[in-house]
Design an enzyme around this catalytic site. Structure first.
Site, PDB file in Angstrom:
ATOM      1  N   ASP A  12      31.415 -17.786   4.608  1.00 28.48           N
ATOM      2  CA  ASP A  12      31.298 -16.763   5.648  1.00 28.48           C
ATOM      3  C   ASP A  12      32.667 -16.165   5.954  1.00 28.48           C
ATOM      4  O   ASP A  12      33.694 -16.824   5.791  1.00 28.48           O
ATOM      5  CB  ASP A  12      30.695 -17.415   6.910  1.00 28.48           C
ATOM      6  CG  ASP A  12      30.173 -16.376   7.880  1.00 28.48           C
ATOM      7  OD1 ASP A  12      30.072 -15.190   7.513  1.00 28.48           O
ATOM      8  OD2 ASP A  12      29.872 -16.753   9.028  1.00 28.48           O
ATOM      9  N   GLY A  15      33.661 -10.231   5.356  1.00 26.79           N
ATOM     10  CA  GLY A  15      33.722  -8.932   6.028  1.00 26.79           C
ATOM     11  C   GLY A  15      34.831  -8.899   7.071  1.00 26.79           C
ATOM     12  O   GLY A  15      35.634  -7.967   7.109  1.00 26.79           O
ATOM     13  N   HIS A  29      34.217  -9.190  -0.102  1.00 26.61           N
ATOM     14  CA  HIS A  29      33.306  -9.920  -0.994  1.00 26.61           C
ATOM     15  C   HIS A  29      33.952 -10.166  -2.354  1.00 26.61           C
ATOM     16  O   HIS A  29      33.772 -11.231  -2.948  1.00 26.61           O
ATOM     17  CB  HIS A  29      31.989  -9.151  -1.161  1.00 26.61           C
ATOM     18  CG  HIS A  29      31.203  -9.051   0.110  1.00 26.61           C
ATOM     19  ND1 HIS A  29      31.023 -10.134   0.942  1.00 26.61           N
ATOM     20  CD2 HIS A  29      30.564  -8.017   0.714  1.00 26.61           C
ATOM     21  CE1 HIS A  29      30.307  -9.763   1.998  1.00 26.61           C
ATOM     22  NE2 HIS A  29      30.027  -8.482   1.880  1.00 26.61           N
ATOM     23  N   SER A  57      21.679 -14.747   1.014  1.00 29.79           N
ATOM     24  CA  SER A  57      20.511 -15.275   1.729  1.00 29.79           C
ATOM     25  C   SER A  57      19.363 -14.274   1.706  1.00 29.79           C
ATOM     26  O   SER A  57      19.562 -13.080   1.426  1.00 29.79           O
ATOM     27  CB  SER A  57      20.892 -15.578   3.180  1.00 29.79           C
ATOM     28  OG  SER A  57      21.033 -14.367   3.892  1.00 29.79           O
ATOM     29  N   GLU A  59      18.074 -13.072   4.156  1.00 29.97           N
ATOM     30  CA  GLU A  59      18.377 -12.081   5.207  1.00 29.97           C
ATOM     31  C   GLU A  59      19.398 -11.039   4.741  1.00 29.97           C
ATOM     32  O   GLU A  59      19.487  -9.953   5.307  1.00 29.97           O
ATOM     33  CB  GLU A  59      18.928 -12.776   6.470  1.00 29.97           C
ATOM     34  CG  GLU A  59      17.898 -13.539   7.285  1.00 29.97           C
ATOM     35  CD  GLU A  59      17.562 -14.918   6.695  1.00 29.97           C
ATOM     36  OE1 GLU A  59      18.381 -15.445   5.898  1.00 29.97           O
ATOM     37  OE2 GLU A  59      16.484 -15.446   7.001  1.00 29.97           O
ATOM     38  N   ASN A  60      20.172 -11.374   3.719  1.00 34.70           N
ATOM     39  CA  ASN A  60      21.228 -10.450   3.276  1.00 34.70           C
ATOM     40  C   ASN A  60      20.694  -9.119   2.735  1.00 34.70           C
ATOM     41  O   ASN A  60      21.427  -8.138   2.651  1.00 34.70           O
ATOM     42  CB  ASN A  60      22.142 -11.091   2.220  1.00 34.70           C
ATOM     43  CG  ASN A  60      23.134 -12.080   2.796  1.00 34.70           C
ATOM     44  OD1 ASN A  60      23.621 -12.976   2.119  1.00 34.70           O
ATOM     45  ND2 ASN A  60      23.465 -11.927   4.075  1.00 34.70           N
ATOM     46  N   GLU A 199      27.115 -34.684   7.231  1.00 32.25           N
ATOM     47  CA  GLU A 199      28.203 -34.407   8.171  1.00 32.25           C
ATOM     48  C   GLU A 199      28.516 -32.916   8.132  1.00 32.25           C
ATOM     49  O   GLU A 199      28.545 -32.313   7.053  1.00 32.25           O
ATOM     50  CB  GLU A 199      29.476 -35.166   7.740  1.00 32.25           C
ATOM     51  CG  GLU A 199      29.418 -36.651   7.939  1.00 32.25           C
ATOM     52  CD  GLU A 199      29.487 -37.050   9.413  1.00 32.25           C
ATOM     53  OE1 GLU A 199      30.028 -36.275  10.224  1.00 32.25           O
ATOM     54  OE2 GLU A 199      28.993 -38.136   9.741  1.00 32.25           O
TER      55      GLU A 199
HETATM   56  C1  FPP Z   1      29.662 -13.825   4.146  1.00 38.57           C
HETATM   57  O1  FPP Z   1      30.586 -12.874   4.485  1.00 38.57           O
HETATM   58  C2  FPP Z   1      29.403 -13.977   2.723  1.00 38.57           C
HETATM   59  C3  FPP Z   1      28.331 -13.510   2.032  1.00 38.57           C
HETATM   60  C4  FPP Z   1      27.357 -12.562   2.562  1.00 38.57           C
HETATM   61  C5  FPP Z   1      28.031 -13.982   0.679  1.00 38.57           C
HETATM   62  C6  FPP Z   1      29.117 -14.643  -0.111  1.00 38.57           C
HETATM   63  C7  FPP Z   1      29.346 -13.863  -1.311  1.00 38.57           C
HETATM   64  C8  FPP Z   1      30.453 -13.896  -2.079  1.00 38.57           C
HETATM   65  C9  FPP Z   1      31.583 -14.804  -1.854  1.00 38.57           C
HETATM   66  C10 FPP Z   1      30.586 -12.920  -3.206  1.00 38.57           C
HETATM   67  C11 FPP Z   1      29.771 -13.222  -4.424  1.00 38.57           C
HETATM   68  C12 FPP Z   1      29.591 -14.647  -4.722  1.00 38.57           C
HETATM   69  C13 FPP Z   1      29.766 -15.290  -5.888  1.00 38.57           C
HETATM   70  C14 FPP Z   1      29.282 -16.686  -5.957  1.00 38.57           C
HETATM   71  C15 FPP Z   1      30.382 -14.699  -7.084  1.00 38.57           C
HETATM   72  P1  FPP Z   1      30.164 -11.853   5.607  1.00 38.57           P
HETATM   73  O2  FPP Z   1      30.025 -10.516   5.002  1.00 38.57           O
HETATM   74  O3  FPP Z   1      28.976 -12.352   6.350  1.00 38.57           O
HETATM   75  O4  FPP Z   1      31.396 -11.899   6.538  1.00 38.57           O
HETATM   76  P2  FPP Z   1      31.426 -11.469   8.056  1.00 38.57           P
HETATM   77  O5  FPP Z   1      30.563 -12.451   8.786  1.00 38.57           O
HETATM   78  O6  FPP Z   1      32.877 -11.598   8.393  1.00 38.57           O
HETATM   79  O7  FPP Z   1      30.932 -10.070   8.145  1.00 38.57           O
END
Ligand code: FPP
Length: 232
Positions: A12, A15, A29, A57, A59-60, A199
């Site tokens: 997380d 962004g 990302h 997810s 939800e994404n 944990e």
């Molecule tokens: C959260 O950041 C992260 C994600 C939505 C997904 C994670 C994806 C990656 C690391 C990129 C692709 C993955 C791989 C395995 C190659 P966010 O956008 O929710 O951050 P924020 O909460 O600060 O907005």
């Protein structure tokens, strides 16, 4: 008990990390995707045996279209190079989640990667893609109901362990340690069944800059809790 055998991570803060640097979310990302390799390598050298990462997810899909496309593109690129890395490092790769909603070419890549790496025994890396724990449980319950109806499963033999077997994580041990980066302290529909005795470790550090040092600190805290309280 020492190093946790299975570490699951909710990635997380991509962004927010990007925003703080005046960059677009997609740059966050991209940095996050790059970091996956580094953290997996660090985990391997620390003696961790299984790592499960929440990459996308259910939800994404609600995010802006360009952001979804960017995430899919990053995942696709990662999968392309992943087989070579799996071979080099004796690493088995799996995907959990409902992949039927993904682009067919990506589904093929996933199936191919899973098949080709199925006999590697050095490390187990699992990506959750289009994953939601409630969706996983629902799909599992549907399969159980179908098997009971068809006489393949006797309802009297239904145990907790049976449910585990019908989940996407059927052949993985439950995580010992769950890490969530970037300050939020919730599960966001990740591995609800599997985390029953796990944990939890929360860190304010956003995913793109969560590195070996931070992973070691999470493991140190885990080991200390383990020494003090033992495991139930
Ligand atoms: C959260 O950041 C992260 C994600 C939505 C997904 C994670 C994806 C990656 C690391 C990129 C692709 C993955 C791989 C395995 C190659 P966010 O956008 O929710 O951050 P924020 O909460 O600060 O907005």
């Amino acid at each position: 008990m020492g190093v946790p055998k299975h570490v699951a991570i909710i990635l997380d803060g991509n962004g927010r990390w990007a925003k703080a640097k005046g960059l677009p979310r997609t740059a966050g990302h991209a940095a996050g995707a790059k970091n996956v390799r580094k953290v997996v390598e660090a985990a391997y050298h620390m003696g961790i045996r299984y790592m499960t990462l929440y990459a996308f997810s259910t939800e994404n899909w609600n995010r802006p279209e360009e952001e979804v496309a960017a995430l899919m593109n990053l995942l696709d690129n990662y999968l392309k190079t992943c087989l070579a890395e799996a071979k080099k490092n004796n690493m088995r790769v799996r995907v959990i989640g409902d992949i039927s909603r993904l682009d067919p070419a990506m589904q093929d890549k996933i199936r191919n990667l899973e098949e080709e790496s199925a006999n590697y025994t050095g490390f187990d890396l699992t990506f959750a893609i289009n994953y939601g724990s409630r969706d996983e449980i629902l799909r599992g319950v549907r399969k159980i109901a179908a098997d009971v109806k068809e006489g393949r499963l006797d309802i009297k033999e239904l145990e907790e362990e049976t449910i585990s077997r019908y989940l996407d994580t059927a052949d993985l041990p439950d995580p010992d340690l769950l890490i969530r980066t970037s300050g939020e302290q919730r599960l966001s529909n990740f591995l609800l069944w599997q985390l029953a005795y796990t944990e939890f470790y929360f860190t304010p550090v956003p995913w793109p800059v969560f590195g070996e040092k931070e992973l070691k600190e999470a493991v140190r805290v885990y080991e200390e809790r383990d020494r003090r309280y033992g495991k139930i």
